[in-house]
Design an enzyme around this catalytic site. Sequence first.
Site, PDB file in Angstrom:
ATOM      1  N   THR A 229      -2.107   0.063  18.959  1.00  0.00           N
ATOM      2  CA  THR A 229      -1.360   1.081  18.226  1.00  0.00           C
ATOM      3  C   THR A 229      -0.111   1.431  19.017  1.00  0.00           C
ATOM      4  O   THR A 229      -0.131   1.445  20.254  1.00  0.00           O
ATOM      5  CB  THR A 229      -2.200   2.350  17.987  1.00  0.00           C
ATOM      6  OG1 THR A 229      -1.369   3.361  17.396  1.00  0.00           O
ATOM      7  CG2 THR A 229      -2.779   2.899  19.278  1.00  0.00           C
ATOM      8  N   GLY A 230       0.960   1.699  18.307  1.00  0.00           N
ATOM      9  CA  GLY A 230       2.211   2.084  18.959  1.00  0.00           C
ATOM     10  C   GLY A 230       2.353   3.581  19.146  1.00  0.00           C
ATOM     11  O   GLY A 230       3.438   4.071  19.482  1.00  0.00           O
TER      12      GLY A 230
ATOM     13  N   SER B 136       4.222   6.526  12.190  1.00  0.00           N
ATOM     14  CA  SER B 136       3.079   5.893  11.530  1.00  0.00           C
ATOM     15  C   SER B 136       2.068   6.947  11.126  1.00  0.00           C
ATOM     16  O   SER B 136       2.181   8.122  11.497  1.00  0.00           O
ATOM     17  CB  SER B 136       2.408   4.894  12.486  1.00  0.00           C
ATOM     18  OG  SER B 136       1.802   5.594  13.567  1.00  0.00           O
ATOM     19  N   CYS B 137       1.062   6.527  10.384  1.00  0.00           N
ATOM     20  CA  CYS B 137      -0.005   7.454  10.000  1.00  0.00           C
ATOM     21  C   CYS B 137      -0.720   7.993  11.233  1.00  0.00           C
ATOM     22  O   CYS B 137      -1.049   9.183  11.313  1.00  0.00           O
ATOM     23  CB  CYS B 137      -0.994   6.759   9.067  1.00  0.00           C
ATOM     24  SG  CYS B 137      -1.672   5.205   9.713  1.00  0.00           S
TER      25      CYS B 137
ATOM     26  N   SER C  73       8.973   3.650   6.702  1.00  0.00           N
ATOM     27  CA  SER C  73       7.589   4.140   6.725  1.00  0.00           C
ATOM     28  C   SER C  73       6.786   3.436   7.815  1.00  0.00           C
ATOM     29  O   SER C  73       5.652   3.007   7.599  1.00  0.00           O
ATOM     30  CB  SER C  73       6.924   3.917   5.359  1.00  0.00           C
ATOM     31  OG  SER C  73       6.743   2.530   5.119  1.00  0.00           O
TER      32      SER C  73
ATOM     33  N   ARG D 111       0.819  -1.213   0.000  1.00  0.00           N
ATOM     34  CA  ARG D 111       0.000   0.000   0.000  1.00  0.00           C
ATOM     35  C   ARG D 111       0.858   1.270   0.000  1.00  0.00           C
ATOM     36  O   ARG D 111       0.702   2.140  -0.856  1.00  0.00           O
ATOM     37  CB  ARG D 111      -0.928   0.008   1.228  1.00  0.00           C
ATOM     38  CG  ARG D 111      -1.927  -1.128   1.275  1.00  0.00           C
ATOM     39  CD  ARG D 111      -2.796  -1.186   0.031  1.00  0.00           C
ATOM     40  NE  ARG D 111      -3.513   0.065  -0.182  1.00  0.00           N
ATOM     41  CZ  ARG D 111      -3.769   0.573  -1.393  1.00  0.00           C
ATOM     42  NH1 ARG D 111      -3.341  -0.042  -2.487  1.00  0.00           N
ATOM     43  NH2 ARG D 111      -4.445   1.696  -1.515  1.00  0.00           N
TER      44      ARG D 111
END
Length: 402
Positions: free
Chosen positions: A249-250, A183-184, A143, A10
């Site tokens: 989540t980190g 991250s996003c 990323s 992605r």
Amino acid sequence: MKLGINGLGRIGKLSLWHHVSRKHFSEIVVNVGRQVGTGLQDIAGSIDRDSSYGRLGMYLHGCKSGQVIENLNEADGTMTINGVPVKILREARNPAGIQWKENGVRLVVDTTGVFTDPTADGDSPKGALRGHVQAGAEKVLLSAPFKIKNKGLEMPADAVTTVMGINDGDFNPSQHTLISAASCTTTCLSFMIKPLLDHFGADRFLSASMVTVHAATGSQQVLDRLPNAGATDLRKNRSIFNNIILTTTGAAKALPLVIPEMKSIGFIAESVRIPTNTGSLIVLVLNLQDESMESPIKRKLVNSIYRDYAKNSRYLEYSDEQHVSTDIIGMPFAAAVIEGSETHTRTGSIKVNLAKLGCNIGPTTLEVPVTQAVVYAWYDNELGSYTNVLGDRTVSIAEQMI
């Protein structure tokens, strides 16, 4: 300067889209590490079409676009995309074996999500992020967040986590070889926290928590399946088509690496996955100390802080409109879109028993005014909020390498 991209999932594919549109790099070398379909034409077809964002030509030039992928050469693994030379490598999956040096690549973006440990040796048989350096790269941009498997090890001195527009100045080209773009979710969260932190100061942050209502990712299953041996998170094996799935989540661990002031603030981060392909939402809850009960923090002030910050930020958007998740898909360079209409504040007081804290001089009880603020922010977790910001980070690093 040439750019290397490891992985064509992605973020890898959308990074390729970003850079063939931007045309900053003279050539892009993409490593997929295996044979794909019946040949190069099938790789080109995968690059050209996307279930979330449509056709590459539409992304680049709108509805009147013609063919943008041309000059395919199966023997050399080359093609031209929007006029940019692109070479596809299909031999090595271990970063140490990728022909970066042979192809003149100095900067690599690893988008696989597999090689995240900055302490792992580059010659690891299973592959490691540092393997790119052994293969000839000078800088490696990840990323994803760094994940150190051996908890007894510290972050290496040549590794740094940055979010463009927040702490990108922490990158030192003479010191850092490995750079994480977080991250996003951490990217969006950073732009929710930073404006308020700059305005109020860290000493007024009593605690914070967040939940990301996150679109599906590759870690979810299309249909239910049996867990792998030793698996402990059984929810990952349930179908994303018809479930809301609790996950992790980190962001809580990564945020202090980007905003050091958060180290002293109690922070909890949770995540759920929902059956959408992209477009996610963070609900941030903050407990802030007021200066007095007579002048508490109000919704209007919180929104004005974001509105003013957004005027001078490339990556923060403020909106009084009412959005749903599809509204922000593909929104360029919006790391976070604050949904101002949903900001809420409530003020109360906390009574602290000073005697229990060992203070026996003066009043035994202290009343502290506290405002709880709830802020919502949208983010396109694939292209708009993450890949475009990652693209800026990539170009910024490249410019400092020249």
